[in-house]
Scaffold this motif. Structure first.
Motif, PDB file in Angstrom:
ATOM      1  N   GLU A   1       0.674  -1.227   0.111  1.00 46.34           N
ATOM      2  CA  GLU A   1       0.050   0.060  -0.162  1.00 46.34           C
ATOM      3  C   GLU A   1       0.946   1.295  -0.012  1.00 46.34           C
ATOM      4  OE1 GLU A   1      -3.185   0.089  -0.455  1.00 46.34           O
ATOM      5  OE2 GLU A   1      -3.315  -2.093  -0.407  1.00 46.34           O
ATOM      6  N   LYS A   2       0.393   2.334  -0.514  1.00 44.42           N
ATOM      7  CA  LYS A   2       0.938   3.537  -0.807  1.00 44.42           C
ATOM      8  C   LYS A   2       1.559   4.124   0.663  1.00 44.42           C
ATOM      9  CE  LYS A   2       1.156   7.806  -3.318  1.00 44.42           C
ATOM     10  NZ  LYS A   2       0.170   8.777  -4.116  1.00 44.42           N
ATOM     11  N   ASP A   3       0.555   4.028   1.620  1.00 41.59           N
ATOM     12  CA  ASP A   3       1.257   4.622   2.871  1.00 41.59           C
ATOM     13  C   ASP A   3       2.106   3.621   3.898  1.00 41.59           C
ATOM     14  OD1 ASP A   3      -0.651   2.489   3.551  1.00 41.59           O
ATOM     15  OD2 ASP A   3      -2.230   3.749   4.683  1.00 41.59           O
ATOM     16  N   GLU A   4       2.252   2.555   3.288  1.00 44.96           N
ATOM     17  CA  GLU A   4       3.389   1.302   3.835  1.00 44.96           C
ATOM     18  C   GLU A   4       4.838   1.334   3.069  1.00 44.96           C
ATOM     19  OE1 GLU A   4       0.978  -2.116   4.280  1.00 44.96           O
ATOM     20  OE2 GLU A   4      -0.345  -1.453   5.729  1.00 44.96           O
TER      21      GLU A   4
ATOM     22  N   GLU B   1       8.357   1.425   1.756  1.00 45.60           N
ATOM     23  CA  GLU B   1       9.673   1.471   2.645  1.00 45.60           C
ATOM     24  C   GLU B   1      10.680   1.617   1.328  1.00 45.60           C
ATOM     25  OE1 GLU B   1      10.073  -2.256   4.396  1.00 45.60           O
ATOM     26  OE2 GLU B   1       8.628  -1.987   5.841  1.00 45.60           O
ATOM     27  N   THR B   2      11.821   2.151   1.862  1.00 40.20           N
ATOM     28  CA  THR B   2      13.059   2.420   0.795  1.00 40.20           C
ATOM     29  C   THR B   2      13.391   1.106   0.220  1.00 40.20           C
ATOM     30  OG1 THR B   2      14.447   1.908   2.828  1.00 40.20           O
ATOM     31  CG2 THR B   2      13.919   4.244   2.235  1.00 40.20           C
ATOM     32  N   GLY B   3      13.609   1.199  -0.968  1.00 36.07           N
ATOM     33  CA  GLY B   3      13.918   0.071  -1.854  1.00 36.07           C
ATOM     34  C   GLY B   3      12.892  -0.590  -2.618  1.00 36.07           C
ATOM     35  N   ASP B   4      11.657  -0.128  -2.110  1.00 31.41           N
ATOM     36  CA  ASP B   4      10.313  -0.816  -2.756  1.00 31.41           C
ATOM     37  C   ASP B   4      10.099  -0.185  -4.190  1.00 31.41           C
ATOM     38  OD1 ASP B   4       9.465  -1.951  -0.569  1.00 31.41           O
ATOM     39  OD2 ASP B   4       7.956  -0.497   0.041  1.00 31.41           O
ATOM     40  N   LEU B   5       9.541  -1.005  -4.981  1.00 30.42           N
ATOM     41  CA  LEU B   5       9.300  -0.199  -6.309  1.00 30.42           C
ATOM     42  C   LEU B   5       7.880   0.326  -6.488  1.00 30.42           C
ATOM     43  CD1 LEU B   5      10.566  -3.296  -8.779  1.00 30.42           C
ATOM     44  CD2 LEU B   5      11.659  -1.369  -7.718  1.00 30.42           C
ATOM     45  N   VAL B   6       7.917   1.425  -7.151  1.00 30.49           N
ATOM     46  CA  VAL B   6       6.489   2.234  -7.550  1.00 30.49           C
ATOM     47  C   VAL B   6       6.340   2.265  -8.971  1.00 30.49           C
ATOM     48  CG1 VAL B   6       6.677   3.691  -5.402  1.00 30.49           C
ATOM     49  CG2 VAL B   6       7.863   4.299  -7.186  1.00 30.49           C
ATOM     50  N   PHE B   7       5.059   2.380  -9.079  1.00 29.98           N
ATOM     51  CA  PHE B   7       4.604   2.244 -10.735  1.00 29.98           C
ATOM     52  C   PHE B   7       3.660   3.163 -11.209  1.00 29.98           C
ATOM     53  CE2 PHE B   7       5.958  -1.804  -9.239  1.00 29.98           C
ATOM     54  CZ  PHE B   7       6.719  -2.323 -10.197  1.00 29.98           C
ATOM     55  N   PHE B   8       3.789   3.787 -12.193  1.00 32.58           N
ATOM     56  CA  PHE B   8       3.003   4.527 -12.654  1.00 32.58           C
ATOM     57  C   PHE B   8       2.505   4.254 -14.404  1.00 32.58           C
ATOM     58  CE2 PHE B   8       6.443   6.145 -10.154  1.00 32.58           C
ATOM     59  CZ  PHE B   8       5.677   6.679  -9.193  1.00 32.58           C
ATOM     60  N   GLU B   9       1.377   4.966 -14.816  1.00 34.31           N
ATOM     61  CA  GLU B   9       1.220   4.593 -16.090  1.00 34.31           C
ATOM     62  C   GLU B   9       1.557   5.779 -16.970  1.00 34.31           C
ATOM     63  OE1 GLU B   9      -3.284   4.588 -17.100  1.00 34.31           O
ATOM     64  OE2 GLU B   9      -2.941   2.128 -17.057  1.00 34.31           O
TER      65      GLU B   9
ATOM     66  N   ASP C   1      -0.335  11.761 -10.417  1.00 29.95           N
ATOM     67  CA  ASP C   1      -1.721  11.587 -10.819  1.00 29.95           C
ATOM     68  C   ASP C   1      -1.730  10.115 -11.974  1.00 29.95           C
ATOM     69  OD1 ASP C   1      -2.510  14.158 -10.383  1.00 29.95           O
ATOM     70  OD2 ASP C   1      -2.045  15.044 -12.471  1.00 29.95           O
ATOM     71  N   ARG C   2      -0.571   9.604 -11.834  1.00 31.90           N
ATOM     72  CA  ARG C   2      -0.546   8.447 -12.820  1.00 31.90           C
ATOM     73  C   ARG C   2      -0.030   7.223 -11.784  1.00 31.90           C
ATOM     74  NH1 ARG C   2       0.317  12.739 -16.121  1.00 31.90           N
ATOM     75  NH2 ARG C   2      -0.008  12.487 -18.411  1.00 31.90           N
ATOM     76  N   TYR C   3      -0.107   7.282 -10.447  1.00 33.08           N
ATOM     77  CA  TYR C   3       0.588   6.185  -9.543  1.00 33.08           C
ATOM     78  C   TYR C   3      -0.538   5.133  -9.813  1.00 33.08           C
ATOM     79  CZ  TYR C   3       1.722   3.861  -5.328  1.00 33.08           C
ATOM     80  OH  TYR C   3       2.223   2.858  -4.353  1.00 33.08           O
ATOM     81  N   ILE C   4       0.058   3.631 -10.123  1.00 34.15           N
ATOM     82  CA  ILE C   4      -0.757   2.611 -10.000  1.00 34.15           C
ATOM     83  C   ILE C   4      -0.530   1.769  -9.082  1.00 34.15           C
ATOM     84  CG2 ILE C   4      -1.437   3.159 -12.448  1.00 34.15           C
ATOM     85  CD1 ILE C   4       0.561   0.929 -13.157  1.00 34.15           C
ATOM     86  N   GLY C   5       0.592   1.706  -8.160  1.00 34.95           N
ATOM     87  CA  GLY C   5       0.800   0.671  -7.108  1.00 34.95           C
ATOM     88  C   GLY C   5       2.265   0.590  -6.944  1.00 34.95           C
ATOM     89  N   ALA C   6       2.358  -0.310  -6.074  1.00 35.43           N
ATOM     90  CA  ALA C   6       3.836  -0.526  -5.570  1.00 35.43           C
ATOM     91  C   ALA C   6       4.010  -1.955  -5.149  1.00 35.43           C
ATOM     92  CB  ALA C   6       4.237   0.112  -4.435  1.00 35.43           C
ATOM     93  N   SER C   7       5.451  -2.335  -5.295  1.00 33.39           N
ATOM     94  CA  SER C   7       5.806  -4.003  -4.946  1.00 33.39           C
ATOM     95  C   SER C   7       6.855  -3.872  -4.182  1.00 33.39           C
ATOM     96  CB  SER C   7       5.746  -5.081  -6.242  1.00 33.39           C
ATOM     97  OG  SER C   7       6.772  -4.442  -7.270  1.00 33.39           O
ATOM     98  N   ARG C   8       7.103  -4.986  -3.408  1.00 30.12           N
ATOM     99  CA  ARG C   8       8.419  -5.183  -2.453  1.00 30.12           C
ATOM    100  C   ARG C   8       9.028  -6.380  -2.888  1.00 30.12           C
ATOM    101  NH1 ARG C   8       6.735  -4.017   3.234  1.00 30.12           N
ATOM    102  NH2 ARG C   8       6.975  -2.045   2.376  1.00 30.12           N
ATOM    103  N   PHE C   9      10.123  -6.403  -3.128  1.00 32.82           N
ATOM    104  CA  PHE C   9      10.965  -7.744  -3.410  1.00 32.82           C
ATOM    105  C   PHE C   9      11.669  -8.023  -2.133  1.00 32.82           C
ATOM    106  CE2 PHE C   9       9.892  -6.439  -7.331  1.00 32.82           C
ATOM    107  CZ  PHE C   9       9.791  -7.578  -8.373  1.00 32.82           C
ATOM    108  N   THR C  10      11.297  -9.079  -1.353  1.00 38.75           N
ATOM    109  CA  THR C  10      11.715  -9.338  -0.048  1.00 38.75           C
ATOM    110  C   THR C  10      12.782 -10.399  -0.431  1.00 38.75           C
ATOM    111  OG1 THR C  10      10.394 -11.490  -0.087  1.00 38.75           O
ATOM    112  CG2 THR C  10       9.372  -9.582   1.019  1.00 38.75           C
TER     113      THR C  10
END
Length: 534
Positions: free
Chosen positions: A202-205, A207-215, A253-262
């Motif tokens: 989630e956007k409010d969670e 952490e540094t090193g996470d990936l953020v994605f946009f369209e 305006d184009r933010y679509i999500g984030a992912s974490r690579f543990t």
């Protein structure tokens, strides 16, 4: 009395002059320069352009043009000092120069104006924070290895399909390179696959090193690396830059999500995980990671998916597969799994997965299964041999899977073993030795002599007349198959409908009769030879 009052006036004036002089001497050059500009906005500056101009002229510090870019480059400020840059959120992010005691200079509709944070409800409500700049504008170091690696690449040029500092980056190539350097793992260069492969965040969670994605404007995902405090690093058309999730409106305006690579996820795409794998094909495939992809390529300099599969199984397991993907699909054990389901462990590492409709209709791609929904393959989508997650793209194109273990050459028969050692030896009409090369009869004669100490005649037509006739179904490894060409051609049967024969085009070669277009129609019979008494 008048003289006394005059003396007090002189002392007060001197004290005020001294105080103002001291303040002027102590005032930061940027603050002093900004105060001198208060008045009409003759240059037509927007807020951030004024700040840029002030810092360039007063401190020879080159700040970005936009307030959002200025925000990500500065050092966070807790206690305001003269010359700091203060930021405010209106319709867009604005910046100004702090003077002291709540005072600051900023561009307004009235021109270059002085305002006060302590007395203006509008500006105090709009206040976002302050930044401090020095001559060294290099980004602060990070304890996170991924972010530190990403920051080291700030300013690297943009390059469509680029994935290295030397050539430049696109967004997926940037993430791929950073993670490979920082963690050793081979992530996808495709942002859509990156979004799937990681753990949803989630956007409010973040952490540094996470990936953020946009369209992007083409409604395709693009990827960046979260660096903390709502900021992220991404390959833009202007090169690798740090941006802010709040203030850079294009991305906000184009933010679509984030992912974490543990660490657990990263381990699945790390070559070290498979470097000593119990499956020989999986272990062997790791030797070719990074080899450039080339459709129809058949050298170690560059190759395609079927060449990788053919080479890996040949070198690791003595399994001789056809060169072309759709022909590889025709051999081996069909696993009869028509649909790929994530997390179901339907396959065993070393199985080969086949895909249809990737670059052409029908069977068009193959990959070696690694386990845990990961594959290794030579892929045009990534431009090289790499490790990939079984993303939606690959699941949609999945057709079926094969296991090739049962078609490995077995060496219990000495003739089979000796024939295998000669694979790759050149063809030479009249040749009867490895040094000079072989023709068809010379090859079979040599193998039987060295392996079994059995003296066969020199030519295929003579060998055909000796031995005991056996049916094709009853033939065993080490028996000889015969074919009718311009003359009778002998070949050593190695089992699993495969044989080793001398050919003019490829020298000593392994032929799979299951998929051969040439040999089956020319088959005339098989012979077995009594070698026990020799």
């Amino acid at each position: 009395m008048k003289r006394f009052l005059f003396s007090i006036f002189l002392l007060s004036s001197f004290f005020l002059f001294f105080t103002n002089t001291a303040k002027a001497e102590d005032l930061d050059p940027a603050a002093e320069f900004a105060l001198d500009l208060v008045g009409e906005n003759e240059q037509g500056y927007i807020t951030s352009e004024l700040v840029q101009h002030v810092y360039q002229e007063s401190k020879s510090i080159s700040l970005p043009r936009s307030a959002a870019d200025q925000w990500v480059e500065g050092e966070n400020v807790d206690n305001l000092q003269a010359g700091d840059v203060v930021f405010f959120q209106g319709t867009y992010l604005m910046s100004g120069i702090y003077i002291n005691d709540g005072r600051f200079v900023i561009v307004t509709s009235e021109g270059v104006s002085e305002r006060n944070l302590e007395t203006s409800e509008y500006w105090s409500d709009a206040y976002q924070g302050a930044k401090r700049y020095s001559e060294d504008l290099s980004p602060p170091s990070s304890n996170n290895e991924i972010v530190a690696q990403a920051k080291d690449l700030l300013g690297t040029p943009y390059k469509r399909n680029g994935s290295s500092p030397a050539e430049g980056f696109n967004t997926g190539g940037f993430v791929y390179y950073v993670f490979k350097e920082a963690t050793g793992s081979w992530l996808s260069k495709r942002p859509s696959s990156l979004l799937e492969a990681g753990m949803d965040v989630e956007k409010d969670e973040l952490e540094t090193g996470d990936l953020v994605f946009f369209e992007n404007d083409e409604q395709e995902p693009i990827s960046g690396i979260y660096s903390g405090d709502d900021q992220f690093i991404i390959a833009t058309s202007s090169g690798v830059q740090e941006r802010d999730l709040r203030y850079h409106s294009y991305y906000a305006d184009r933010y679509i999500g984030a992912s974490r690579f543990t660490e657990e996820i990263l381990e699945k795409s790390n070559p070290d995980t498979y470097s000593d794998h119990e499956d020989p094909a999986v272990k062997e495939a790791m030797n070719y990671l990074g080899t450039p992809y080339l459709l129809t390529g058949s050298t170690l300099e560059a190759f395609d998916c079927s060449f990788l599969v053919q080479m890996v199984f040949r070198d690791a397991m003595d399994i001789y597969l056809p060169r072309i993907t759709y022909k590889q699909w025709k051999v081996g054990e069909d696993l009869n799994i028509d649909e790929y389901e994530l997390g179901n462990n339907q396959f065993t590492p070393g199985d080969v997965l086949f895909f249809s409709g990737t670059w052409q209709e029908g069977i068009s791609h193959s990959a070696i299964y690694l386990g845990n929904d990961y594959i290794v393959h030579a892929t045009g989508e990534e431009g090289e041999t790499t490790i990939s997650y079984m993303s939606e793209y690959w699941r949609d194109h999945y057709t079926g899977a094969k296991n090739f273990d049962d078609i490995a050459i077995q060496y219990e028969n000495e003739a089979v073993y000796e024939a295998r050692q000669l694979v790759g030896t050149k063809y030479n009409q009249g040749g009867v030795s490895p040094e000079e090369g072989f023709d068809t009869g010379g090859f079979v004669q040599y193998v039987y002599d060295v392996a079994l100490q059995h003296k066969l005649p020199r030519y295929g037509s003579q060998q055909w007349k000796e031995g005991t006739k056996v049916s094709r179904e009853e033939a065993e490894p080490g028996d000889i198959f015969f074919f009718q060409g311009s003359s009778i051609i002998p070949a050593i049967y190695v089992g699993n409908n495969q044989m080793i024969v001398a050919t003019k085009s490829s020298g000593i070669s392994v032929i799979d009769l299951t998929i051969s277009d040439y040999w089956p129609s020319r088959y005339i019979g098989a012979r077995t030879y009594d070698t026990e008494s020799d």
